[in-house]
Design an enzyme around this catalytic site. Structure first.
Site, mmCIF file in Angstrom:
data_model
loop_
_atom_site.group_PDB
_atom_site.id
_atom_site.type_symbol
_atom_site.label_atom_id
_atom_site.label_comp_id
_atom_site.label_asym_id
_atom_site.label_seq_id
_atom_site.Cartn_x
_atom_site.Cartn_y
_atom_site.Cartn_z
ATOM 1 N NE ARG A 1 -3.519 -2.256 2.817
ATOM 2 C CZ ARG A 1 -3.222 -3.394 3.425
ATOM 3 N NH1 ARG A 1 -2.003 -3.564 3.944
ATOM 4 N NH2 ARG A 1 -4.111 -4.374 3.517
ATOM 5 C CE LYS B 1 -6.431 -0.739 4.710
ATOM 6 N NZ LYS B 1 -7.742 -1.056 4.083
ATOM 7 C CG HIS C 1 -4.924 0.924 -3.828
ATOM 8 N ND1 HIS C 1 -4.221 0.763 -2.646
ATOM 9 C CD2 HIS C 1 -5.929 0.020 -3.779
ATOM 10 C CE1 HIS C 1 -4.791 -0.176 -1.915
ATOM 11 N NE2 HIS C 1 -5.828 -0.643 -2.581
ATOM 12 N NE ARG D 1 -3.212 -3.430 -1.460
ATOM 13 C CZ ARG D 1 -2.660 -4.265 -0.579
ATOM 14 N NH1 ARG D 1 -1.354 -4.421 -0.554
ATOM 15 N NH2 ARG D 1 -3.411 -4.933 0.278
ATOM 16 C CG HIS E 1 -6.121 -8.691 1.210
ATOM 17 N ND1 HIS E 1 -6.373 -9.048 -0.099
ATOM 18 C CD2 HIS E 1 -5.972 -7.334 1.214
ATOM 19 C CE1 HIS E 1 -6.385 -7.961 -0.853
ATOM 20 N NE2 HIS E 1 -6.147 -6.922 -0.077
ATOM 21 C CE1 TYR F 1 -6.618 -6.520 -6.834
ATOM 22 C CE2 TYR F 1 -6.773 -7.727 -4.770
ATOM 23 C CZ TYR F 1 -6.565 -6.548 -5.454
ATOM 24 O OH TYR F 1 -6.315 -5.394 -4.760
#
Length: 333
Positions: A181, A205, A279, A282, A305, A314
């Protein structure tokens, strides 16, 4: 001290809860606080004192005010009552924001509201949670934008050989090679780069740490940037382990907005017409891995994730590859 001020102090406590117990990022907390200030004040984020700027004395006074307003003269334990705390008032507010904001923004604001009410209920500051009785907009899951291989090549070839150009090439190579990110990239320090292992340690995150990998091209440009150009951008200083990895021409850490402008600049120079952000690289990283046959769980780990469902978006691109294989392989296709 009025009830609105007391509610803002509750919001201050909620922000602390998000940081300390939920481990939310500062960007997420800031977005939640601004959304909830808009709900409480009904006038947007502007024009109100920053919640986190209250002094301890003001907080104590507000808490006393809230307690006093939550009790009647006969000593009953009625909780604070305001329009935003009633179902009708909350529904009215949601109708207002639906007229002014996009569906994803409305959905984010409602998510913040629900989290706030759950916290207030848990802390026994309110008796009922009115957010349980309101509905947010249904969102269709948008497919992420993605570059094809030729577009990636054009983008990476766009920078020149100046110190800024070499930095920008290294930056975009790292984004595409690792899938990190933009906030993770901006937070990198020199010591987070392991040249021998061709990997980087990033903080994602929720302050979760993971290792991302680099390919030969990304490492080569990163080494060139660190050896020949980092000091030029940093005013002649030698790089130290705790220094930011990517620096501006003022020798400061690059911001997410700066990286966004950098990627957009070279996309235009490369003649890429589709909308592109950091992004996008990414998304492109994940899509190209899956097209190349990578396991979905591996891609999940590389992206950081927490759930596989987030990564599964994806797989739509992999269907194109499967279709091509089917059309060329099946005897009746």
């Amino acid at each position: 001290m009025n009830s609105q001020r007391g509610a803002l102090v509750w919001l201050d406590q909620f922000a602390g809860y998000l940081e300390m117990e939920r481990n939310y990022s500062s960007n997420t907390i800031r977005a939640y606080v601004n959304d909830l200030k808009q709900l409480i004040t009904n006038e947007g984020a502007e024009g109100t004192k920053e919640v986190l700027d209250f002094t301890p004395e003001e907080k104590a006074e507000a808490q006393t005010s809230v307690v006093a307003e939550n009790q009647s003269a006969q000593g009953t334990e009625e909780k604070q009552s305001s329009a935003w705390m009633e179902v009708d008032g909350l529904r009215s507010y949601i109708r207002q924001i639906q007229e002014s904001y996009s569906r994803p923004t409305v959905a984010r604001k409602i998510s913040a509201i629900r989290s706030f009410y759950r916290y207030l209920k848990r802390e026994q500051l309110i008796d009922d949670d009115p957010s349980k009785l309101v509905r947010g907009p249904k969102l269709s899951r948008r497919l992420p934008a993605c570059l094809d291989r030729e577009e990636v090549t054009r983008l990476l070839l766009a920078p020149d050989d100046s110190s800024l150009g070499v930095r920008d090439r290294a930056l975009m190579e790292v984004l595409y090679a690792s899938g990190m990110r933009v906030s993770e990239l901006c937070g990198l320090r020199i010591q987070d780069y392991n040249a021998a292992a061709k990997e980087m340690r990033v903080i994602g995150k929720g302050s979760r740490e993971r290792v991302v990998l680099l390919n030969d091209s990304a490492q080569a440009w990163l080494e060139r940037y660190l050896a020949d150009h980092w000091s030029k951008l940093a005013g002649g200083r030698q790089p130290q382990p705790d220094n930011p990895l990517f620096v501006s021409r003022q020798a400061t850490r690059l911001s997410s907005r700066s990286v966004h402008r950098i990627v957009l600049k070279y996309a235009r120079l490369a003649g890429i017409a589709k909308p592109i952000t950091p992004h996008t690289l990414r998304h492109t990283f994940a899509t190209h891995l899956l097209e190349g046959g990578a396991d979905l769980r591996v891609v999940q780990d590389l992206l950081g994730h927490t759930t596989i469902s987030t990564t599964q978006i994806y797989t739509h691109v992999s269907l194109d590859r499967l279709r091509r294989v089917y059309m060329t392989s099946h005897p009746r296709a």
